[in-house]
Design a protein around this motif. Structure first.
Motif, PDB file in Angstrom:
ATOM      1  N   UNK A 160       0.842  -1.213   0.016  1.00 45.08           N
ATOM      2  CA  UNK A 160      -0.044   0.065  -0.128  1.00 45.08           C
ATOM      3  C   UNK A 160       0.944   1.168  -0.114  1.00 45.08           C
ATOM      4  N   UNK A 161       2.290   1.138  -0.515  1.00 45.47           N
ATOM      5  CA  UNK A 161       3.221   2.221  -0.435  1.00 45.47           C
ATOM      6  C   UNK A 161       3.717   2.562  -1.772  1.00 45.47           C
ATOM      7  N   UNK A 162       4.012   3.580  -1.969  1.00 43.82           N
ATOM      8  CA  UNK A 162       4.868   4.279  -3.130  1.00 43.82           C
ATOM      9  C   UNK A 162       6.218   4.295  -2.707  1.00 43.82           C
ATOM     10  N   UNK A 163       7.277   3.734  -3.055  1.00 45.92           N
ATOM     11  CA  UNK A 163       8.699   4.090  -2.656  1.00 45.92           C
ATOM     12  C   UNK A 163       9.255   4.918  -3.799  1.00 45.92           C
ATOM     13  N   UNK A 207      16.341  -5.946  -4.243  1.00 49.72           N
ATOM     14  CA  UNK A 207      15.377  -5.858  -3.053  1.00 49.72           C
ATOM     15  C   UNK A 207      15.809  -4.915  -2.151  1.00 49.72           C
ATOM     16  N   UNK A 208      16.023  -3.625  -2.747  1.00 50.69           N
ATOM     17  CA  UNK A 208      16.494  -2.383  -2.275  1.00 50.69           C
ATOM     18  C   UNK A 208      15.630  -1.342  -2.521  1.00 50.69           C
ATOM     19  N   UNK A 209      15.229  -0.636  -1.491  1.00 53.53           N
ATOM     20  CA  UNK A 209      14.394   0.477  -1.487  1.00 53.53           C
ATOM     21  C   UNK A 209      15.323   1.811  -1.195  1.00 53.53           C
ATOM     22  N   UNK A 210      15.276   2.952  -2.024  1.00 47.93           N
ATOM     23  CA  UNK A 210      16.094   4.183  -1.640  1.00 47.93           C
ATOM     24  C   UNK A 210      14.800   5.031  -1.519  1.00 47.93           C
ATOM     25  N   UNK A 211      14.964   5.762  -0.367  1.00 46.98           N
ATOM     26  CA  UNK A 211      13.946   6.867   0.003  1.00 46.98           C
ATOM     27  C   UNK A 211      14.670   8.128   0.310  1.00 46.98           C
ATOM     28  N   UNK A 212      14.050   9.364  -0.434  1.00 44.97           N
ATOM     29  CA  UNK A 212      14.673  10.571  -0.082  1.00 44.97           C
ATOM     30  C   UNK A 212      13.618  11.227   0.784  1.00 44.97           C
ATOM     31  N   UNK A 213      14.211  11.458   2.066  1.00 41.63           N
ATOM     32  CA  UNK A 213      13.300  12.060   2.873  1.00 41.63           C
ATOM     33  C   UNK A 213      13.276  13.513   2.970  1.00 41.63           C
ATOM     34  N   UNK A 243       8.743  14.443   6.132  1.00 48.16           N
ATOM     35  CA  UNK A 243       9.199  13.127   7.068  1.00 48.16           C
ATOM     36  C   UNK A 243       9.250  13.540   8.456  1.00 48.16           C
ATOM     37  N   UNK A 244       9.708  14.681   8.694  1.00 50.85           N
ATOM     38  CA  UNK A 244       9.764  15.233  10.162  1.00 50.85           C
ATOM     39  C   UNK A 244       8.353  15.029  11.134  1.00 50.85           C
ATOM     40  N   UNK A 245       7.111  15.100  10.201  1.00 45.50           N
ATOM     41  CA  UNK A 245       5.931  15.155  10.926  1.00 45.50           C
ATOM     42  C   UNK A 245       5.388  13.810  10.467  1.00 45.50           C
ATOM     43  N   UNK A 246       5.904  12.761   9.853  1.00 45.33           N
ATOM     44  CA  UNK A 246       5.636  11.601   9.740  1.00 45.33           C
ATOM     45  C   UNK A 246       6.329  10.331  10.355  1.00 45.33           C
ATOM     46  N   UNK A 247       6.957  10.600  11.500  1.00 39.23           N
ATOM     47  CA  UNK A 247       7.879   9.843  11.958  1.00 39.23           C
ATOM     48  C   UNK A 247       7.104   8.371  12.081  1.00 39.23           C
ATOM     49  N   UNK A 252       4.354   7.079  10.868  1.00 39.44           N
ATOM     50  CA  UNK A 252       4.127   6.500   9.418  1.00 39.44           C
ATOM     51  C   UNK A 252       5.124   5.817   8.747  1.00 39.44           C
ATOM     52  N   UNK A 253       6.256   6.642   8.997  1.00 43.87           N
ATOM     53  CA  UNK A 253       7.582   6.196   8.281  1.00 43.87           C
ATOM     54  C   UNK A 253       7.897   4.961   8.918  1.00 43.87           C
ATOM     55  N   UNK A 254       7.878   4.691  10.277  1.00 45.43           N
ATOM     56  CA  UNK A 254       8.210   3.598  11.034  1.00 45.43           C
ATOM     57  C   UNK A 254       7.519   2.403  10.595  1.00 45.43           C
TER      58      UNK A 254
END
Length: 143
Positions: A67-70, A78-84, A88-92, A94-96
């Protein structure tokens, strides 16, 4: 026998394809908008990895997993790269939850900040190389 995907600094990198990832087709209409939005740090990063120019590794941009878009995904690792970014400061929380879900599938997550991509790109790319070597280096047999 391990199948080798690439080499980074003469270190062979093994493939680690994670099969049968969940996919929510209801998120597909969001992909075009996210790509078209052109978040600067994602565009900068994409220019560094598109068309296999980063160690001949194929990156996907805006990939649906569950249910996510990376931000970026390397299927053969099998590697996800996220640019925060700042959000992301207000979605800790959710991100966890999101990170635990992705890791439960056997995926690894590499994170970089929006600031670092814009201001320290060389360092981000070196950190990504180090992360890939640390997590995907092929096991060598002693001679």
């Amino acid at each position: 026998m391990q199948e080798i995907l690439s080499q980074i600094n003469r270190i062979p990198i093994r493939k680690n394809y994670v099969e049968n990832l969940p996919y929510n087709p209801k998120l597909k209409p969001l992909l075009h908008g996210k790509r078209k939005a052109g978040i600067l740090s994602e565009v900068i990063f994409w220019k560094q990895v598109r068309a296999k120019i980063f160690h001949e590794i194929d990156f996907d941009r805006q990939r649906i997993i569950g249910n996510y878009i990376v931000d970026f995904y390397v299927k053969k690792l099998g590697l996800v790269i996220e640019i925060d970014g700042w959000s992301h400061d207000v979605k800790k929380d959710y991100d966890e939850v999101r990170q635990k879900f992705l890791e439960s599938l056997g995926l690894k997550i590499f994170r970089a900040t929006d600031f670092d991509v814009k201001n320290n790109l060389g360092s981000v790319m070196k950190d990504l190389e180090d992360f890939i070597v640390e997590n995907y280096a092929a096991e060598t047999t002693p001679s």
